[in-house]
Design a protein around this motif. Sequence first.
Motif, PDB file in Angstrom:
ATOM      1  N   TYR A  51       2.165  14.645  13.721  1.00  0.00           N
ATOM      2  CA  TYR A  51       3.508  14.870  13.199  1.00  0.00           C
ATOM      3  C   TYR A  51       3.448  15.251  11.729  1.00  0.00           C
ATOM      4  O   TYR A  51       2.795  14.582  10.938  1.00  0.00           O
ATOM      5  CB  TYR A  51       4.366  13.605  13.355  1.00  0.00           C
ATOM      6  N   GLU A  52       4.141  16.312  11.389  1.00  0.00           N
ATOM      7  CA  GLU A  52       4.203  16.745   9.997  1.00  0.00           C
ATOM      8  C   GLU A  52       5.129  15.807   9.226  1.00  0.00           C
ATOM      9  O   GLU A  52       6.148  15.353   9.748  1.00  0.00           O
ATOM     10  CB  GLU A  52       4.736  18.176   9.930  1.00  0.00           C
ATOM     11  N   THR A  90      -1.765  18.800   2.464  1.00  0.00           N
ATOM     12  CA  THR A  90      -0.761  17.826   2.893  1.00  0.00           C
ATOM     13  C   THR A  90      -1.206  17.152   4.191  1.00  0.00           C
ATOM     14  O   THR A  90      -1.621  17.820   5.133  1.00  0.00           O
ATOM     15  CB  THR A  90       0.598  18.514   3.117  1.00  0.00           C
ATOM     16  N   LEU A  91      -1.147  15.835   4.205  1.00  0.00           N
ATOM     17  CA  LEU A  91      -1.532  15.068   5.387  1.00  0.00           C
ATOM     18  C   LEU A  91      -0.433  15.093   6.452  1.00  0.00           C
ATOM     19  O   LEU A  91       0.738  15.296   6.133  1.00  0.00           O
ATOM     20  CB  LEU A  91      -1.810  13.611   4.997  1.00  0.00           C
ATOM     21  N   MET A 117       0.836  -1.174   0.000  1.00  0.00           N
ATOM     22  CA  MET A 117       0.000   0.000   0.000  1.00  0.00           C
ATOM     23  C   MET A 117       0.889   1.249   0.000  1.00  0.00           C
ATOM     24  O   MET A 117       1.856   1.327   0.740  1.00  0.00           O
ATOM     25  CB  MET A 117      -0.904  -0.012   1.236  1.00  0.00           C
ATOM     26  N   LYS A 118       0.564   2.201  -0.842  1.00  0.00           N
ATOM     27  CA  LYS A 118       1.339   3.432  -0.938  1.00  0.00           C
ATOM     28  C   LYS A 118       0.912   4.412   0.147  1.00  0.00           C
ATOM     29  O   LYS A 118      -0.268   4.533   0.465  1.00  0.00           O
ATOM     30  CB  LYS A 118       1.141   4.080  -2.303  1.00  0.00           C
ATOM     31  N   LEU A 119       1.886   5.116   0.705  1.00  0.00           N
ATOM     32  CA  LEU A 119       1.619   6.115   1.724  1.00  0.00           C
ATOM     33  C   LEU A 119       0.960   7.330   1.094  1.00  0.00           C
ATOM     34  O   LEU A 119       1.541   7.963   0.214  1.00  0.00           O
ATOM     35  CB  LEU A 119       2.931   6.531   2.401  1.00  0.00           C
ATOM     36  N   PRO A 120      -0.255   7.676   1.511  1.00  0.00           N
ATOM     37  CA  PRO A 120      -0.888   8.881   0.961  1.00  0.00           C
ATOM     38  C   PRO A 120      -0.203  10.112   1.543  1.00  0.00           C
ATOM     39  O   PRO A 120       0.160  10.129   2.727  1.00  0.00           O
ATOM     40  CB  PRO A 120      -2.339   8.768   1.439  1.00  0.00           C
ATOM     41  N   ILE A 121      -0.024  11.135   0.717  1.00  0.00           N
ATOM     42  CA  ILE A 121       0.638  12.348   1.198  1.00  0.00           C
ATOM     43  C   ILE A 121      -0.264  13.575   1.123  1.00  0.00           C
ATOM     44  O   ILE A 121       0.043  14.595   1.718  1.00  0.00           O
ATOM     45  CB  ILE A 121       1.968  12.604   0.453  1.00  0.00           C
ATOM     46  N   LYS A 142       6.632  14.887   1.236  1.00  0.00           N
ATOM     47  CA  LYS A 142       5.596  15.770   0.693  1.00  0.00           C
ATOM     48  C   LYS A 142       5.687  15.864  -0.831  1.00  0.00           C
ATOM     49  O   LYS A 142       4.788  16.386  -1.478  1.00  0.00           O
ATOM     50  CB  LYS A 142       5.713  17.170   1.296  1.00  0.00           C
ATOM     51  N   LEU A 143       6.765  15.361  -1.389  1.00  0.00           N
ATOM     52  CA  LEU A 143       6.940  15.353  -2.844  1.00  0.00           C
ATOM     53  C   LEU A 143       6.182  14.177  -3.441  1.00  0.00           C
ATOM     54  O   LEU A 143       5.983  13.154  -2.777  1.00  0.00           O
ATOM     55  CB  LEU A 143       8.426  15.240  -3.195  1.00  0.00           C
TER      56      LEU A 143
END
Length: 88
Positions: free
Chosen positions: A32-33, A13-14, A1-5, A39-40
């Motif tokens: 946590y940011e 931005t999550l 599963m890909k990490l959603p950003i 974020k890219l």
Amino acid sequence: MKLPIVCPSCDHTLHVSQMKCPNCTTEVNGDYELPVILKLNRDEQEFILNFFLSSGSIKEMAKQADLSYPTMRNKMDDLIQKINVLKN
């Protein structure tokens, strides 16, 4: 599963709110940011990884991608600009 950003509803931005150890099941909760790199988008992350693996040689990256050096340099400059915006 890909990490959603980014949020699928509003494109914001999550943040990370929970992490879990798969070994001992310890859970860490908070707000946590994400680090700038996460974020890219995936292509931009891949670009950075390829840059690293080519020992920081834009010339080598251009050769591997069959692109001109100026084209690859422009891609690098665009990514640098985006990272600077994300950092602020």
